[in-house]
Design a protein around this motif. Structure first.
Motif, PDB file in Angstrom:
ATOM      1  N   TRP A  42     -22.541  78.416 -47.834  1.00  0.00           N
ATOM      2  CA  TRP A  42     -21.979  77.127 -47.039  1.00  0.00           C
ATOM      3  C   TRP A  42     -20.529  77.495 -46.764  1.00  0.00           C
ATOM      4  N   SER A  45     -20.488  79.809 -43.499  1.00  0.00           N
ATOM      5  CA  SER A  45     -21.039  78.899 -42.432  1.00  0.00           C
ATOM      6  C   SER A  45     -20.181  77.787 -41.783  1.00  0.00           C
ATOM      7  N   HIS A  47     -18.966  75.121 -43.557  1.00  0.00           N
ATOM      8  CA  HIS A  47     -19.104  73.807 -44.303  1.00  0.00           C
ATOM      9  C   HIS A  47     -17.972  73.346 -45.214  1.00  0.00           C
ATOM     10  N   TYR A  52     -19.121  69.004 -50.780  1.00  0.00           N
ATOM     11  CA  TYR A  52     -20.396  69.477 -51.187  1.00  0.00           C
ATOM     12  C   TYR A  52     -20.467  69.322 -52.738  1.00  0.00           C
ATOM     13  N   LEU A 199     -31.650  65.783 -47.003  1.00  0.00           N
ATOM     14  CA  LEU A 199     -30.105  66.302 -46.704  1.00  0.00           C
ATOM     15  C   LEU A 199     -29.924  67.508 -47.689  1.00  0.00           C
ATOM     16  N   TRP A 200     -30.090  67.613 -48.871  1.00  0.00           N
ATOM     17  CA  TRP A 200     -29.821  68.682 -49.584  1.00  0.00           C
ATOM     18  C   TRP A 200     -31.005  69.625 -49.339  1.00  0.00           C
ATOM     19  N   ARG A 203     -29.765  71.619 -46.214  1.00  0.00           N
ATOM     20  CA  ARG A 203     -28.452  72.451 -46.810  1.00  0.00           C
ATOM     21  C   ARG A 203     -28.735  73.785 -47.603  1.00  0.00           C
ATOM     22  N   LEU A 204     -29.605  73.561 -48.156  1.00  0.00           N
ATOM     23  CA  LEU A 204     -30.144  74.694 -49.134  1.00  0.00           C
ATOM     24  C   LEU A 204     -30.942  75.673 -48.338  1.00  0.00           C
ATOM     25  N   GLY A 206     -30.362  76.028 -45.041  1.00  0.00           N
ATOM     26  CA  GLY A 206     -29.155  76.755 -44.235  1.00  0.00           C
ATOM     27  C   GLY A 206     -28.613  77.845 -45.067  1.00  0.00           C
ATOM     28  N   ALA A 207     -28.389  77.684 -46.419  1.00  0.00           N
ATOM     29  CA  ALA A 207     -27.634  78.633 -47.331  1.00  0.00           C
ATOM     30  C   ALA A 207     -28.787  79.798 -47.314  1.00  0.00           C
TER      31      ALA A 207
END
Length: 351
Positions: A42, A45, A47, A52, A199-200, A203-204, A206-207
């Motif tokens: 994150w 990237s 963020h 978070y 949402l999460w 995010r996961l 993307g990571a």
């Protein structure tokens, strides 16, 4: 909830400090290491990592994470839980085998937690990988050919490396451990969302996309840790009404009261401890050792209050060195991931 499969493209290096100039290599990725990798992804990237992490620091994590354990084909392995197999004399006289046993298959794990009999599943052929893995006959038939032909789904080895001093052009030889996985083998971990799942989940994802290319663990500059990944939905283990649970992640009790309630005051709790250290970087990318913390190991049996979240994010920021601002704290993920244990599986542990 979902579970994620990681198919390694090359070797994996996850080190554990065991002494001066000594390091062991792990064949799994602890949840705190995995969470640290997600946070790094994150950050790189772009963020807002501090935002978070607010809920994790406050003790109300939006998701819970298991460690990343080995798998072979469709067979997932779990840490051996601190529970006695049924019937009680099933492994009598097999002390050496019990000492070597590190992993159990999903079938064995489920029966252990339910307190069900494993009679008929304790034959020599069901203990594989140098007797570090116990699985059922049905699961053994599902292992990929590479795992059976090579005798193991993964292998650890020590490999020489050379560094060069650029100022004096001198070479320095050192050795580092690594784990190589057979074809159709790799790692898996589970995620349990507690809120804001969409949402999460994004995010996961993307990571994980970032880490798939950047790599997981150490020695990434030499091709270690790259992977492909895929996810599948999974039912959430229901802990409602369960008095005890096995944790699938390392666990750091929040305070003395939680420590006493989950472990010390409960005669049926059974657990192992591990001292966890490691390295981190400050705001100008200088490396420093994190503060060490003693954690409860995966596979431990805890007393589990209904509806509770056990553990916390431990602040392991180095003190008195480097450039660590108030928004640059170094955290160690320490939330337990519970899987309920049936009363029939519990036993009072002698003190």
């Amino acid at each position: 909830a979902c579970w994620v499969r990681l198919t390694l493209k090359g070797p994996l290096h996850v080190g554990r400090f065991v002494g001066v100039e000594r390091e062991a290599v792990l064949d799994w990725v602890p949840a705190d290491t995995l969470f640290g990798a997600l946070v790094s992804a994150w950050a790189f990237s772009g963020h807002d990592v501090a935002a978070y992490l607010e809920a994790f620091i406050a003790g109300d994590p939006p998701f819970l994470l298991t460690s990343a354990f080995p798998l072979a084909g469709p067979v997932r392995f779990y840490p051996r839980p601190w529970l006695r197999p049924q019937p009680p004399d099933l492994l009598a006289g097999a002390r050496k085998r019990i000492k070597r046993l590190r992993w159990v298959s999903a079938g064995v794990f489920g029966r252990l937690l339910a307190g069900e009999s494993l009679a008929g599943e304790a034959g020599d052929e069901n203990f594989v990988h140098n007797e570090a893995v116990w699985l059922t006959r049905a699961e053994r038939a599902q292992l990929p050919p590479a795992a059976l032909e090579e005798g193991s789904a993964w292998k650890s080895q020590t490999v020489p490396h050379v560094t060069v001093d650029r100022s004096q052009a001198r070479s320095n030889l050192f050795h580092a451990g690594r784990v190589d996985f057979a074809a159709e083998c790799g790692l898996w971990f589970a995620v349990r969302y507690r809120r804001d799942e969409a949402l999460w989940q994004a995010r996961l994802r993307g990571a994980l996309d970032y880490l798939a290319e950047a790599g997981l663990g150490g020695l990434r500059s030499t091709g270690h840790g790259a992977f492909e990944w895929g996810a599948a939905d999974e039912p959430v283990p229901d802990t409602t009404g369960a008095s005890h649970a096995v944790t699938l992640s390392r666990y750091a009790p929040r305070d003395v009261d939680e420590l006493r309630a989950a472990l010390l005051a409960e005669p049926r709790a059974a657990y192992g401890l591990v001292l966890v250290g490691g390295w981190c970087r400050d705001g100008v990318l200088h490396a420093y050792r994190r503060r060490s913390v003693r954690m409860v190991d995966e596979g431990s049996v805890l007393a589990w209050p209904t509806g509770a979240v056990l553990g916390h994010a431990v602040d392991v920021t180095p003190q008195g060195v480097g450039q660590f601002g108030h928004r640059h704290r170094v955290l160690r993920y320490g939330y337990a991931y519970p899987v309920p244990v049936a009363p029939a599986a519990l036993q009072e542990v002698p003190q």
